[in-house]
Design a protein around this motif. Structure first.
Motif, PDB file in Angstrom:
ATOM      1  N   LEU A   1      60.727 -39.251   9.048  1.00  0.00           N
ATOM      2  CA  LEU A   1      59.603 -39.551   9.937  1.00  0.00           C
ATOM      3  C   LEU A   1      58.672 -38.351  10.093  1.00  0.00           C
ATOM      4  O   LEU A   1      57.448 -38.487  10.086  1.00  0.00           O
ATOM      5  CB  LEU A   1      60.108 -39.987  11.305  1.00  0.00           C
ATOM      6  CG  LEU A   1      60.759 -41.363  11.403  1.00  0.00           C
ATOM      7  CD1 LEU A   1      61.119 -41.659  12.854  1.00  0.00           C
ATOM      8  CD2 LEU A   1      59.826 -42.447  10.881  1.00  0.00           C
ATOM      9  N   GLU A   2      59.262 -37.162  10.233  1.00  0.00           N
ATOM     10  CA  GLU A   2      58.444 -35.966  10.406  1.00  0.00           C
ATOM     11  C   GLU A   2      57.659 -35.660   9.141  1.00  0.00           C
ATOM     12  O   GLU A   2      56.507 -35.212   9.204  1.00  0.00           O
ATOM     13  CB  GLU A   2      59.329 -34.771  10.794  1.00  0.00           C
ATOM     14  CG  GLU A   2      59.885 -34.856  12.212  1.00  0.00           C
ATOM     15  CD  GLU A   2      58.782 -34.982  13.249  1.00  0.00           C
ATOM     16  OE1 GLU A   2      57.751 -34.279  13.144  1.00  0.00           O
ATOM     17  OE2 GLU A   2      58.921 -35.802  14.167  1.00  0.00           O
ATOM     18  N   TYR A   3      58.278 -35.900   7.988  1.00  0.00           N
ATOM     19  CA  TYR A   3      57.568 -35.700   6.727  1.00  0.00           C
ATOM     20  C   TYR A   3      56.389 -36.666   6.633  1.00  0.00           C
ATOM     21  O   TYR A   3      55.279 -36.291   6.273  1.00  0.00           O
ATOM     22  CB  TYR A   3      58.521 -35.912   5.551  1.00  0.00           C
ATOM     23  CG  TYR A   3      57.844 -35.815   4.203  1.00  0.00           C
ATOM     24  CD1 TYR A   3      57.523 -34.570   3.652  1.00  0.00           C
ATOM     25  CD2 TYR A   3      57.510 -36.968   3.491  1.00  0.00           C
ATOM     26  CE1 TYR A   3      56.888 -34.476   2.430  1.00  0.00           C
ATOM     27  CE2 TYR A   3      56.871 -36.884   2.269  1.00  0.00           C
ATOM     28  CZ  TYR A   3      56.570 -35.640   1.734  1.00  0.00           C
ATOM     29  OH  TYR A   3      55.950 -35.558   0.525  1.00  0.00           O
ATOM     30  N   ASP A   4      56.658 -37.928   6.978  1.00  0.00           N
ATOM     31  CA  ASP A   4      55.596 -38.933   6.936  1.00  0.00           C
ATOM     32  C   ASP A   4      54.474 -38.596   7.915  1.00  0.00           C
ATOM     33  O   ASP A   4      53.301 -38.866   7.649  1.00  0.00           O
ATOM     34  CB  ASP A   4      56.162 -40.324   7.260  1.00  0.00           C
ATOM     35  CG  ASP A   4      57.042 -40.849   6.150  1.00  0.00           C
ATOM     36  OD1 ASP A   4      56.935 -40.331   5.023  1.00  0.00           O
ATOM     37  OD2 ASP A   4      57.840 -41.760   6.405  1.00  0.00           O
ATOM     38  N   ARG A   5      54.863 -38.022   9.051  1.00  0.00           N
ATOM     39  CA  ARG A   5      53.852 -37.666  10.055  1.00  0.00           C
ATOM     40  C   ARG A   5      52.847 -36.664   9.464  1.00  0.00           C
ATOM     41  O   ARG A   5      51.655 -36.702   9.759  1.00  0.00           O
ATOM     42  CB  ARG A   5      54.527 -37.071  11.293  1.00  0.00           C
ATOM     43  CG  ARG A   5      53.578 -36.827  12.461  1.00  0.00           C
ATOM     44  CD  ARG A   5      54.187 -35.859  13.451  1.00  0.00           C
ATOM     45  NE  ARG A   5      55.384 -36.373  14.062  1.00  0.00           N
ATOM     46  CZ  ARG A   5      55.405 -37.100  15.182  1.00  0.00           C
ATOM     47  NH1 ARG A   5      54.273 -37.394  15.783  1.00  0.00           N
ATOM     48  NH2 ARG A   5      56.532 -37.504  15.698  1.00  0.00           N
ATOM     49  N   MET A   6      53.339 -35.749   8.628  1.00  0.00           N
ATOM     50  CA  MET A   6      52.474 -34.727   8.049  1.00  0.00           C
ATOM     51  C   MET A   6      51.483 -35.298   7.038  1.00  0.00           C
ATOM     52  O   MET A   6      50.382 -34.800   6.868  1.00  0.00           O
ATOM     53  CB  MET A   6      53.321 -33.646   7.366  1.00  0.00           C
ATOM     54  CG  MET A   6      54.117 -32.778   8.305  1.00  0.00           C
ATOM     55  SD  MET A   6      54.847 -31.362   7.455  1.00  0.00           S
ATOM     56  CE  MET A   6      55.858 -32.164   6.202  1.00  0.00           C
ATOM     57  N   ILE A   7      51.898 -36.339   6.318  1.00  0.00           N
ATOM     58  CA  ILE A   7      51.078 -36.814   5.205  1.00  0.00           C
ATOM     59  C   ILE A   7      50.529 -38.226   5.402  1.00  0.00           C
ATOM     60  O   ILE A   7      49.918 -38.767   4.496  1.00  0.00           O
ATOM     61  CB  ILE A   7      51.883 -36.779   3.896  1.00  0.00           C
ATOM     62  CG1 ILE A   7      53.061 -37.765   3.951  1.00  0.00           C
ATOM     63  CG2 ILE A   7      52.382 -35.391   3.600  1.00  0.00           C
ATOM     64  CD1 ILE A   7      53.758 -37.938   2.614  1.00  0.00           C
ATOM     65  N   HIS A   8      50.756 -38.841   6.588  1.00  0.00           N
ATOM     66  CA  HIS A   8      50.448 -40.259   6.716  1.00  0.00           C
ATOM     67  C   HIS A   8      48.953 -40.575   6.721  1.00  0.00           C
ATOM     68  O   HIS A   8      48.557 -41.703   6.481  1.00  0.00           O
ATOM     69  CB  HIS A   8      51.133 -40.860   7.949  1.00  0.00           C
ATOM     70  CG  HIS A   8      50.323 -40.800   9.208  1.00  0.00           C
ATOM     71  ND1 HIS A   8      50.072 -39.614   9.851  1.00  0.00           N
ATOM     72  CD2 HIS A   8      49.730 -41.770   9.927  1.00  0.00           C
ATOM     73  CE1 HIS A   8      49.349 -39.867  10.940  1.00  0.00           C
ATOM     74  NE2 HIS A   8      49.117 -41.154  11.006  1.00  0.00           N
TER      75      HIS A   8
END
Length: 248
Positions: free
Chosen positions: A96-103
């Protein structure tokens, strides 16, 4: 052999010469000469013993990049000791945190991760049964507030949410729930979507369809709040059906 690099590695891990000597079984005097640069080309066996004690490779003494930062090693050790359900939760949060960075994909579209839980019994879902779909949706006020989505492939949450609804959630573990809000939570290793109610200074979590007994939610250490429900999202690429959702 770069003695400055050896000093950096020792400092990063909090090692003194005495500690390194005790673990590597190399005399303090020998280590002092190596660290100070007096002995510029120590033997292979000596450097191998030092590398083993510092949990690093011999290449790192020449300035090559560290594969795993030293301060992460203890976290990796602890991670391996956790039960499977907690490991899955940690991987879930990292995703989720990774997706938050690139979403944010562009000005008009947003890329979000959508979870589909394949093992659901009486409203409870196993975290490790999740299938993931990376979906692209129109950017608007609703989708911009979403951190992740949940695709309901079940009718267990009717009449509030019908089968094939795609629910948008905002991850915010630091936010305390308010009465009437719907959250997805992790309780005893299982996922549950329910509504919070306040009753006589106590919080309880109620099922949306009455199939699960009320859960006491006053003690926040007894469960994890994974996301606040913010609205239903239309994701045509997941289903050809128009996303259906019940009314309050």
């Amino acid at each position: 052999m770069d003695n400055k690099k050896l000093k950096e590695i020792m400092k990063a891990q909090g090692y003194t010469i005495e500690m390194l000597s005790l673990i590597s079984k190399i005399p303090v005097g020998t280590l002092s000469k190596i660290i100070s640069g007096i002995t510029s080309n120590p033997g292979y066996e000596t450097m191998s013993a030092i590398a083993k004690a510092l949990h690093c490779s011999l290449d790192e003494f020449s300035g090559r990049p560290v594969l795993i930062p030293y301060d992460y090693e203890e976290y990796l050790r602890r991670f391996k000791l956790l039960p499977t359900c907690q490991k899955e939760y940690i991987k879930y949060v990292i995703d989720l945190e990774y997706d938050r960075m690139i979403h944010l994909q562009n000005d008009k579209k947003i890329s979000l991760r959508c979870y589909e839980f394949t093992n659901i019994v009486d409203g409870w879902a196993e975290l490790d049964s999740a299938k993931t779909h990376n979906v692209t949706v129109d950017k608007n006020l609703l989708t911009d507030s979403c951190t992740f989505l949940v695709w309901l492939r079940t009718d267990l949450l009717e009449p509030k949410f019908f089968k094939n609804s795609v629910l948008g959630f905002q991850r915010n573990e630091g936010q305390r729930p308010k009465s009437g809000e719907i959250w997805i939570v992790l309780h005893n290793g299982l996922l549950f979507i329910g509504r919070f109610y306040k009753s006589h200074e106590r919080f309880i979590l109620k099922s949306l369809n009455g199939t699960i007994d009320d859960i006491s939610a006053t003690d926040y250490s007894q469960y994890r709040r994974l996301g606040l429900y913010v609205g239903c999202v239309d994701v045509p690429e997941l289903t050809n059906e128009k996303t259906a959702f019940g009314q309050d």
